[in-house]
Design a protein around this motif. Structure first.
Motif, short mmCIF file in Angstrom:
data_model
loop_
_atom_site.label_atom_id
_atom_site.label_comp_id
_atom_site.label_asym_id
_atom_site.label_seq_id
_atom_site.Cartn_x
_atom_site.Cartn_y
_atom_site.Cartn_z
N GLY A 91 4.42 -4.01 -6.19
CA GLY A 91 5.21 -2.91 -6.00
C GLY A 91 4.39 -1.65 -5.63
O GLY A 91 4.89 -0.71 -4.92
N ASN A 92 3.04 -1.30 -6.15
CA ASN A 92 2.69 0.13 -6.03
C ASN A 92 1.49 0.00 -4.95
O ASN A 92 0.86 -1.07 -4.66
CB ASN A 92 2.03 0.41 -7.45
CG ASN A 92 3.24 0.87 -8.41
OD1 ASN A 92 4.38 1.08 -8.08
ND2 ASN A 92 2.70 0.68 -9.54
N PRO A 93 1.20 1.21 -4.02
CA PRO A 93 0.36 1.11 -3.15
C PRO A 93 -1.03 1.14 -3.77
O PRO A 93 -1.45 1.42 -4.91
CB PRO A 93 0.47 2.41 -2.44
CG PRO A 93 1.21 3.24 -3.50
CD PRO A 93 2.00 2.22 -4.44
N ALA A 94 -2.08 0.64 -2.95
CA ALA A 94 -3.60 0.72 -3.42
C ALA A 94 -3.86 2.21 -3.22
O ALA A 94 -3.66 2.85 -2.66
CB ALA A 94 -4.29 -0.03 -2.49
N ALA A 100 -9.14 0.80 2.85
CA ALA A 100 -9.22 1.67 3.90
C ALA A 100 -7.91 2.48 4.11
O ALA A 100 -6.88 1.84 3.96
CB ALA A 100 -9.96 1.07 5.14
N PRO A 101 -8.04 3.66 4.69
CA PRO A 101 -6.55 4.13 5.13
C PRO A 101 -5.68 3.15 6.09
O PRO A 101 -6.48 2.40 6.86
CB PRO A 101 -6.84 5.45 5.93
CG PRO A 101 -8.29 5.89 5.32
CD PRO A 101 -8.89 4.49 5.07
N GLY A 110 -12.46 4.70 9.46
CA GLY A 110 -11.69 4.14 8.23
C GLY A 110 -12.50 4.89 7.17
O GLY A 110 -12.41 4.36 5.96
N ALA A 111 -12.90 6.16 7.20
CA ALA A 111 -13.61 6.74 6.06
C ALA A 111 -12.54 7.08 5.08
O ALA A 111 -11.27 7.56 5.60
CB ALA A 111 -14.12 8.24 6.79
N GLY B 85 -4.26 3.16 0.36
CA GLY B 85 -5.45 3.44 0.50
C GLY B 85 -5.46 5.20 0.73
O GLY B 85 -6.54 5.91 0.90
N ILE B 86 -4.26 5.72 0.54
CA ILE B 86 -4.27 7.05 0.83
C ILE B 86 -3.06 7.61 -0.25
O ILE B 86 -2.37 8.37 0.04
CB ILE B 86 -3.61 7.58 2.08
CG1 ILE B 86 -2.55 6.77 2.57
CG2 ILE B 86 -4.56 7.49 3.16
CD1 ILE B 86 -1.67 7.30 4.13
#
Lengths: 118, 156
Positions: A91-94, A100-101, A110-111, B85-86
Motif C-alpha cells: 500500500g505505501n510508497p517506498a 531511485a526516483p 537517478g540521484a 523513492g520520492i
C-alpha cells in the motif's frame, strides 16, 4: 587501411554519441510506454488495497461502536503493523533514499533527493 | 588524421548536451501555523496541455490518505508507485520543507507547471494549493499558497 580505420573509429564514436541520449530518452517515458501493463497491474492492486483499508476504517467506526468502544485504537494498531513492513509493499510508497526516483522523465539522473525539514 | 579529429569533435559535441540535461533544483515550502497535525503535500508537474506529467515529492507516507490530495489523486489514481523513492514525512505547521532534486532541463521554460496539493487530518482539503509555472525567470520568487502553504520557492 588508415582510411578504413578512421571511418570505423568515427562511426563507433558517432554511435556512442547518438546512443547515449537515445538510450536515456526511452528511459524517461518508460512509465508511459514500456511499462503500461506493470503500471496498470500495480495500480489496480494498490487502489484495491487503499479503498478496502480506508473503507473498512470509516465503516467500522460507525457500525461497531456498540460492541467495541476502542475502535480507533485498533485502527491505529493496524496502521502501525503496516508501517513495520507487513503490508508496506502493498500500500505505501517506498521512502526516499530506499529506491531511485521514478523514471517519469522529470528527473535528470537517478540521484536520490535531499530533503530537510526546519 | 584530419578525419579522426573531425569525428572526435563531432562526438564530443553530441555527447556534451546529453551530460548537461539536468540541474539541481531546490524546492522550499513553508507552511502556515494552521494549528493542526502534519500536512500531507503532493508536489507534481503538469505539461503544457495541463495533463499530469509526474510527481516530484510526496510529504506523507500513508497511501490511505492520498485520496485527500484530490487533484493529484484524480491524475494518478493514488498509485503509490508514482512516488516511490520520492516520499518523506508529513510536514508540521509552521515548518519549512527543503527538497533538492536533480530535475531535467526540459521542464523549464517549456510550459510545465508545478502544483502542490495539501491535506491535513480533520481539516479541509486544499487541492492546487500552489500552481507555479516552471521558468528560469521565476526561480527564487516566492509564491503564496491558498490555505496551508505560506510560501513556495524553487531555486536553481
Amino acid at each position: 587501411m588508415r582510411k578504413t580505420l578512421t571511418l570505423l573509429v568515427a562511426s563507433t564514436a558517432l554511435s556512442a554519441g547518438l546512443g547515449l541520449p537515445a538510450w536515456s530518452a526511452p528511459r524517461a517515458p518508460a512509465t508511459e510506454d514500456s511499462r503500461p501493463f506493470a503500471a496498470l497491474f500495480a495500480s489496480d492492486q494498490d487502489t484495491t488495497a487503499l479503498f478496502l483499508v480506508s473503507g473498512d476504517d470509516d465503516d467500522d467506526r460507525g457500525s461497531r461502536n456498540a460492541s467495541r468502544s476502542d475502535d480507533d485504537e485498533d485502527d491505529d494498531e493496524e496502521d502501525d503493523d503496516c508501517e513495520d513492513g507487513g503490508c508496506n509493499s502493498a500500500g505505501n510508497p517506498a521512502p526516499a533514499g530506499s529506491v531511485a526516483p521514478p523514471q517519469n522523465g522529470l528527473f535528470g539522473t537517478g540521484a536520490p533527493p535531499k530533503v530537510q525539514v526546519n | 588524421m584530419k578525419s579522426l579529429l573531425a569525428a572526435l569533435a563531432m562526438t564530443t559535441a553530441l555527447t556534451l548536451p546529453a551530460i548537461a540535461m539536468a540541474r539541481p533544483v531546490t524546492l522550499t515550502t513553508t507552511l502556515t501555523n494552521y494549528g493542526g497535525d502534519g500536512a500531507y503535500l503532493a508536489l507534481y508537474v503538469t505539461d503544457p496541455t495541463g495533463a499530469y506529467a509526474g510527481s516530484l515529492w510526496m510529504a506523507g507516507g500513508k497511501s490511505k490518505y492520498y485520496k485527500h490530495m484530490t487533484d493529484w489523486y484524480r491524475a494518478t489514481g493514488g498509485d503509490p508507485a508514482q512516488v516511490d523513492g520520492i516520499t518523506g514525512a508529513s510536514v508540521g505547521a509552521g515548518r519549512t520543507l527543503d527538497i533538492t532534486l536533480d530535475l531535467a532541463d526540459a521542464l523549464f521554460d517549456a510550459g510545465y507547471t508545478l502544483h502542490i496539493d495539501g491535506a491535513v487530518e480533520n481539516m479541509r482539503e486544499s487541492p492546487n494549493e500552489v500552481a507555479v509555472p516552471l521558468t528560469t525567470a521565476g526561480a527564487g520568487i516566492p509564491v503564496t499558497g491558498r490555505r496551508y502553504v505560506a510560501d513556495f520557492t524553487y531555486d536553481m
